[in-house]
Design a protein around this motif. Structure first.
Motif, short mmCIF file in Angstrom:
data_model
loop_
_atom_site.label_atom_id
_atom_site.label_comp_id
_atom_site.label_asym_id
_atom_site.label_seq_id
_atom_site.Cartn_x
_atom_site.Cartn_y
_atom_site.Cartn_z
N ASN A 1 -1.63 -5.29 19.50
CA ASN A 1 -0.69 -5.00 18.42
C ASN A 1 -1.16 -5.64 17.12
OD1 ASN A 1 0.69 -7.46 17.55
ND2 ASN A 1 1.63 -7.52 19.56
N PRO A 2 -0.87 -5.03 16.01
CA PRO A 2 -1.35 -5.52 14.72
C PRO A 2 -0.42 -6.53 14.04
CG PRO A 2 -0.33 -3.39 14.42
CD PRO A 2 -0.27 -3.70 15.90
N TYR A 3 0.65 -6.93 14.71
CA TYR A 3 1.64 -7.81 14.09
C TYR A 3 1.29 -9.28 14.30
CZ TYR A 3 4.18 -3.45 13.98
OH TYR A 3 4.53 -2.15 13.76
N PHE A 4 1.53 -10.08 13.28
CA PHE A 4 1.33 -11.52 13.38
C PHE A 4 2.18 -12.21 12.32
CE2 PHE A 4 -1.76 -9.96 10.37
CZ PHE A 4 -1.96 -10.96 9.45
N MET B 1 3.69 -10.26 9.22
CA MET B 1 2.60 -9.44 8.68
C MET B 1 2.24 -8.33 9.65
SD MET B 1 2.09 -11.19 5.99
CE MET B 1 0.57 -11.37 5.16
N GLU B 2 1.68 -7.26 9.11
CA GLU B 2 1.15 -6.18 9.93
C GLU B 2 -0.23 -5.83 9.40
OE1 GLU B 2 2.03 -1.58 11.33
OE2 GLU B 2 3.37 -2.55 9.91
N ALA B 3 -1.23 -5.94 10.26
CA ALA B 3 -2.60 -5.56 9.89
C ALA B 3 -2.78 -4.07 10.14
CB ALA B 3 -3.60 -6.37 10.72
N TYR B 4 -3.89 -3.55 9.71
CA TYR B 4 -4.20 -2.14 9.92
C TYR B 4 -4.35 -1.85 11.41
CZ TYR B 4 -6.67 2.29 9.64
OH TYR B 4 -7.04 3.58 9.80
N SER B 5 -4.93 -2.79 12.14
CA SER B 5 -5.14 -2.65 13.59
C SER B 5 -5.22 -4.03 14.20
CB SER B 5 -6.43 -1.88 13.87
OG SER B 5 -7.54 -2.64 13.43
N CYS B 6 -5.24 -4.08 15.51
CA CYS B 6 -5.39 -5.37 16.20
C CYS B 6 -6.76 -5.97 15.87
CB CYS B 6 -5.23 -5.16 17.70
SG CYS B 6 -5.21 -6.71 18.62
N ALA B 7 -7.78 -5.13 15.81
CA ALA B 7 -9.13 -5.61 15.47
C ALA B 7 -9.16 -6.22 14.07
CB ALA B 7 -10.14 -4.47 15.56
N SER B 8 -8.47 -5.60 13.12
CA SER B 8 -8.46 -6.16 11.76
C SER B 8 -7.64 -7.46 11.71
CB SER B 8 -7.95 -5.15 10.75
OG SER B 8 -6.65 -4.74 11.02
N LYS B 9 -6.63 -7.58 12.57
CA LYS B 9 -5.88 -8.84 12.66
C LYS B 9 -6.81 -9.97 13.11
CE LYS B 9 -3.16 -9.64 16.31
NZ LYS B 9 -1.98 -9.64 17.20
N HIS C 1 0.85 -1.20 0.00
CA HIS C 1 0.00 0.00 0.00
C HIS C 1 0.88 1.24 0.00
CE1 HIS C 1 -2.01 3.19 2.47
NE2 HIS C 1 -2.91 3.01 1.53
N TRP C 2 0.50 2.23 -0.81
CA TRP C 2 1.20 3.50 -0.79
C TRP C 2 0.25 4.58 -1.29
CZ3 TRP C 2 1.80 -0.09 -4.56
CH2 TRP C 2 1.71 0.31 -5.88
N ARG C 3 0.67 5.82 -1.09
CA ARG C 3 -0.12 6.97 -1.52
C ARG C 3 0.61 7.74 -2.61
NH1 ARG C 3 -3.99 9.77 2.53
NH2 ARG C 3 -4.05 8.05 3.98
N VAL C 4 -0.15 8.19 -3.59
CA VAL C 4 0.36 9.10 -4.60
C VAL C 4 -0.56 10.31 -4.56
CG1 VAL C 4 0.82 9.43 -7.06
CG2 VAL C 4 1.18 7.18 -6.01
N ASP C 5 -0.03 11.40 -4.04
CA ASP C 5 -0.82 12.60 -3.77
C ASP C 5 -1.97 12.23 -2.85
OD1 ASP C 5 0.81 14.32 -5.31
OD2 ASP C 5 -0.21 13.66 -7.14
#
Length: 121
Positions: A36-39, A49-57, A4-8
């Motif tokens: 923590n979002p890491y798993f 891996m890193e999720a957006y949040s712990c809840a999303s993990k 994921h990345w941002r362009v403008d």
């Protein structure tokens, strides 16, 4: 795996790697009692891996668990997760019920606040 990345102001996503659920051996949540979002996902290789949040993990892991139960019925390990939030029979398990529980907690908290501000005669 998605990059994921941002362009403008535009969000960009790119699929970097794909895996098959049948090849998944284990999901390691790293720390069951920490937010923590890491798993790690264990295939023939371990992927950090890193999720957006712990809840999303947890949501991601519940989804994999459900997909496995529905289609594969394979016995892969899920370690270092709090079972309270992982099981389908838990009141915390779905987004819909998460919202319901949060609403109830807010309702009770506001009632307690009102009661604490009221004068007893």
């Amino acid at each position: 795996k998605v990059r994921h990345w941002r362009v403008d102001r535009e969000e960009k996503y790119e699929i970097v790697e794909k895996w098959f659920l049948k090849d998944l051996e284990m999901i390691d949540g790293k720390e069951a009692d920490a937010d923590n979002p890491y798993f790690e996902m264990h295939f023939n290789k371990v992927y950090e891996m890193e999720a957006y949040s712990c809840a999303s993990k947890y949501t991601f892991t519940r989804t994999l668990k459900r997909l496995n139960a529905t289609y594969l019925k394979k016995n892969f390990k899920i370690v270092n997760f709090d079972d309270t939030y992982l099981n389908d029979d838990s009141m915390w398990s779905s987004s819909n019920r998460d919202f319901l529980v949060l609403t109830k907690v807010c309702f009770y908290a506001s009632n307690l606040l009102c009661l604490s501000l009221c004068r007893l005669s």
